[in-house]
Scaffold this motif. Sequence first.
Motif, PDB file in Angstrom:
ATOM      1  N   TYR A   1       1.093 -13.130  -6.435  1.00  0.00           N
ATOM      2  CA  TYR A   1       0.529 -12.628  -5.181  1.00  0.00           C
ATOM      3  C   TYR A   1       0.467 -11.100  -5.197  1.00  0.00           C
ATOM      4  CZ  TYR A   1      -0.024 -12.059  -0.108  1.00  0.00           C
ATOM      5  OH  TYR A   1      -0.473 -11.716   1.141  1.00  0.00           O
ATOM      6  N   VAL A   2       1.539 -10.460  -5.679  1.00  0.00           N
ATOM      7  CA  VAL A   2       1.558  -9.001  -5.760  1.00  0.00           C
ATOM      8  C   VAL A   2       0.543  -8.508  -6.791  1.00  0.00           C
ATOM      9  CG1 VAL A   2       2.953  -6.986  -6.383  1.00  0.00           C
ATOM     10  CG2 VAL A   2       3.958  -8.827  -5.025  1.00  0.00           C
ATOM     11  N   LEU A   3       0.480  -9.201  -7.910  1.00  0.00           N
ATOM     12  CA  LEU A   3      -0.416  -8.773  -8.983  1.00  0.00           C
ATOM     13  C   LEU A   3      -1.880  -8.863  -8.576  1.00  0.00           C
ATOM     14  CD1 LEU A   3       1.365 -10.282 -12.119  1.00  0.00           C
ATOM     15  CD2 LEU A   3       1.399  -7.919 -11.304  1.00  0.00           C
ATOM     16  N   LEU A   4      -2.207  -9.762  -7.659  1.00  0.00           N
ATOM     17  CA  LEU A   4      -3.589  -9.864  -7.185  1.00  0.00           C
ATOM     18  C   LEU A   4      -4.050  -8.562  -6.537  1.00  0.00           C
ATOM     19  CD1 LEU A   4      -3.884 -13.449  -5.655  1.00  0.00           C
ATOM     20  CD2 LEU A   4      -4.911 -12.575  -7.741  1.00  0.00           C
ATOM     21  N   THR A   5      -3.139  -7.877  -5.868  1.00  0.00           N
ATOM     22  CA  THR A   5      -3.475  -6.577  -5.287  1.00  0.00           C
ATOM     23  C   THR A   5      -3.475  -5.495  -6.352  1.00  0.00           C
ATOM     24  OG1 THR A   5      -2.535  -7.195  -3.144  1.00  0.00           O
ATOM     25  CG2 THR A   5      -2.793  -4.844  -3.584  1.00  0.00           C
TER      26      THR A   5
ATOM     27  N   GLU B   1      -6.606  -4.922  -8.704  1.00  0.00           N
ATOM     28  CA  GLU B   1      -7.786  -4.227  -8.200  1.00  0.00           C
ATOM     29  C   GLU B   1      -7.713  -2.726  -8.476  1.00  0.00           C
ATOM     30  OE1 GLU B   1      -8.381  -5.073  -4.108  1.00  0.00           O
ATOM     31  OE2 GLU B   1      -8.490  -7.235  -4.369  1.00  0.00           O
ATOM     32  N   HIS B   2      -6.499  -2.203  -8.595  1.00  0.00           N
ATOM     33  CA  HIS B   2      -6.322  -0.758  -8.773  1.00  0.00           C
ATOM     34  C   HIS B   2      -5.937  -0.383 -10.206  1.00  0.00           C
ATOM     35  CE1 HIS B   2      -6.449  -0.531  -4.401  1.00  0.00           C
ATOM     36  NE2 HIS B   2      -5.550  -1.486  -4.364  1.00  0.00           N
ATOM     37  N   ASP B   3      -5.178  -1.262 -10.851  1.00  0.00           N
ATOM     38  CA  ASP B   3      -4.700  -0.949 -12.210  1.00  0.00           C
ATOM     39  C   ASP B   3      -4.552  -2.256 -12.990  1.00  0.00           C
ATOM     40  OD1 ASP B   3      -3.517  -0.001 -14.487  1.00  0.00           O
ATOM     41  OD2 ASP B   3      -1.992   1.199 -13.468  1.00  0.00           O
ATOM     42  N   PRO B   4      -5.660  -2.814 -13.487  1.00  0.00           N
ATOM     43  CA  PRO B   4      -5.595  -4.115 -14.167  1.00  0.00           C
ATOM     44  C   PRO B   4      -4.709  -4.099 -15.407  1.00  0.00           C
ATOM     45  CG  PRO B   4      -7.765  -3.110 -14.429  1.00  0.00           C
ATOM     46  CD  PRO B   4      -7.047  -2.318 -13.394  1.00  0.00           C
ATOM     47  N   GLU B   5      -4.677  -2.978 -16.127  1.00  0.00           N
ATOM     48  CA  GLU B   5      -3.856  -2.912 -17.344  1.00  0.00           C
ATOM     49  C   GLU B   5      -2.371  -3.024 -16.999  1.00  0.00           C
ATOM     50  OE1 GLU B   5      -2.578  -2.903 -21.086  1.00  0.00           O
ATOM     51  OE2 GLU B   5      -4.672  -3.109 -20.432  1.00  0.00           O
TER      52      GLU B   5
ATOM     53  N   ALA C   1       0.827  -1.209   0.000  1.00  0.00           N
ATOM     54  CA  ALA C   1       0.000   0.000   0.000  1.00  0.00           C
ATOM     55  C   ALA C   1       0.862   1.261   0.000  1.00  0.00           C
ATOM     56  CB  ALA C   1      -0.923   0.000   1.214  1.00  0.00           C
ATOM     57  N   ARG C   2       2.094   1.135   0.484  1.00  0.00           N
ATOM     58  CA  ARG C   2       2.983   2.300   0.549  1.00  0.00           C
ATOM     59  C   ARG C   2       3.699   2.552  -0.777  1.00  0.00           C
ATOM     60  NH1 ARG C   2       6.454   2.032   6.148  1.00  0.00           N
ATOM     61  NH2 ARG C   2       4.770   1.579   7.613  1.00  0.00           N
ATOM     62  N   ASP C   3       4.200   1.475  -1.364  1.00  0.00           N
ATOM     63  CA  ASP C   3       5.072   1.657  -2.531  1.00  0.00           C
ATOM     64  C   ASP C   3       5.002   0.427  -3.433  1.00  0.00           C
ATOM     65  OD1 ASP C   3       7.057   2.248  -4.347  1.00  0.00           O
ATOM     66  OD2 ASP C   3       8.467   2.999  -2.845  1.00  0.00           O
ATOM     67  N   MET C   4       4.043   0.413  -4.311  1.00  0.00           N
ATOM     68  CA  MET C   4       3.858  -0.713  -5.225  1.00  0.00           C
ATOM     69  C   MET C   4       5.083  -0.917  -6.106  1.00  0.00           C
ATOM     70  SD  MET C   4       2.121  -3.200  -6.545  1.00  0.00           S
ATOM     71  CE  MET C   4       0.418  -3.023  -5.999  1.00  0.00           C
ATOM     72  N   ASP C   5       5.698   0.178  -6.565  1.00  0.00           N
ATOM     73  CA  ASP C   5       6.874   0.065  -7.436  1.00  0.00           C
ATOM     74  C   ASP C   5       8.022  -0.636  -6.724  1.00  0.00           C
ATOM     75  OD1 ASP C   5       5.642   1.349  -9.569  1.00  0.00           O
ATOM     76  OD2 ASP C   5       6.258   3.326  -8.889  1.00  0.00           O
TER      77      ASP C   5
END
Length: 624
Positions: free
Chosen positions: A450-454, A457-461, A424-428
């Motif tokens: 696992y990371v992509l599952l989150t 939800e916010h940026d599927p592309e 939630a802090r820093d996806m990059d």
Amino acid sequence: MKSFQNGRPISYFFLAIVFVAGIGASAAIFYGLPIQERNDGNLDNATVPTVEAPSSSTSSADLSKSVSRETTKVTHSPIYSLTDIAKLHSPLERSTALHIALSEANEDRVLALLDQSKQLDYLTRVQTQAVILQKLVRVNPSSALTQIAEFNQPDSSDVLSAMFSEWAQFDLHEAISLSITLDSTGKQAALEGILQERIDLTDQKRREIAQRLGNEQYAINVITLEKLNKSIAEPEEVWEEIVQHAQNDSDQLELLTQIAQIWVEKQGLEALDHIFSSLDNKQTKSHISIAVFRELAQTNPRAAFAYGVNSDHISPYDAEVIVVAEWAQFDPQGALDAVISMPEEKMRKSSFKKIVETLATYNPHAILAEFDSLPNNMVKLATKTAVSVLASSSPLDAAAIVSTMEDEPLKGDCIRSVIHHWIARDMDAVLDWVLKDPDLEFQRTQLTGYVLLTLVEHDPERAMRVALAYPLGEDEVGPEDWIIAKLSRIDIDKAIEYLPRVRDGITKTESYRSVAFNLAEQGLNDKALQLLKQVPDYAKKTYLSRWMSAWVHFDPTDVYESLDQMPSADIASLAALNLLTNDPWRKHLNSEQTEKVRAHLTEEDSKRFKRLSLKTFETQSSWR
């Protein structure tokens, strides 16, 4: 370093460390500590009684002297702004100056000071605004209520209580009448202010006021605590007076708890037997015991622990484990020695577990540095707890630690904990770590998914692009399957839109399989038939099997009624086979319906059904 074997007393390096939890953080209170200068403008041309009139060139030191000098002479001077007052060095001087500034101020001047106060630090602001609004309620109560309406919680409750405390002193009737018009939160704040100030009222009068404001129990609690404070030498008398009706009243639970804590503090552990024996309500007893033992653990943990071990009044969790958790924070070695001496192995293990968990919470670095010395059955708990605590505050440090772990299953659990706190802090940063850290190679594909599952939800592309760029080994399922599986649950149309982009082979087969299940679960079976046209030939069998079995599971009646409309005999046969094999005890089909379904079976599926029926019969026979 010694190990933990056969229950012998041991001493770990990290258990010898004294853990003191807490951070000394305080704000500058207007009346107690200096506060920074602010850029508020001065308020000119107002008159207040003061010692003498400081000129515009008066220094803060001179201003300080002028305020504190005793004199009976009253002169007129420009009103002090909050900036001027803040420059005074003494808390008494600042308090005096603020009250002088407010003493003869009219409504406009009071409102101007209130506006200035919005620039103060939080704690300074709340306390200062409470005093200003107490003045405003004297000048114009309606204006004070209007100002309160602009405050957010919890500030509004704090200043509202202060305001009604003042109001109740000079016009109790009007204060009560106006407080009745407030919402429930406002009523409670007003009630607290009124009862706090008007201690001169009779108990009956205070209960009547509280009743009018919708919370008579609050007045009862206030009155009871007053009695308790007055007769602190005999808290058991107050306890006996209220325990029978109060223990079944959730509104009085905290009151009972406070009395019990005072009683134990005054008379010691011997009061506990009387307290617990007088409580029949299990929830009340549990709540009070937890609160009392937490308090005792701070002052006399050894005695509290011994009482809990030998008491029949309370559960082990309410005593031993709670005491150990508190004890281990400031004396881990003492807590450990007490736990090791426990005769019951089950409780010894649970209490030791609590010590390890506590240490991992309060000093994760120490526990992670020494976890090799822990008993094997505690390593996983200690490591996971410590990593989770560390990741919540410093995910980068936690990531560096877990990357080098050798226990792959434990490592995987800890990595997920780090991702959970970090993402939630820093996806990059999370993606960079998971995709590039060489120490994560063994679990990289799963972790990427696992990371992509989150992310999906916010940026599927973006999630899809990252997944498609991920290199695959032979017979490895690409992480885009995770994207499709998640999307098919939250946005089935988007999942179908992305299907053609999925890499061919096993990844595409698994992706169509996920979509097939979710189409059936969502009752979109017409769409599932339409999608069949674009499924690659190598994935059709898997797709059809998954869709049909799910359709039969979620709506067998619909499958039965659709048999004659199936687009081909093979699909109708597959549907019939799934209906028959999933209904062996005839929960949905009667004999006539079963025969109709069997008529749709192809010759090959009919043979399969006979083989499956024989296995079912043999299984039933073995059960008998």
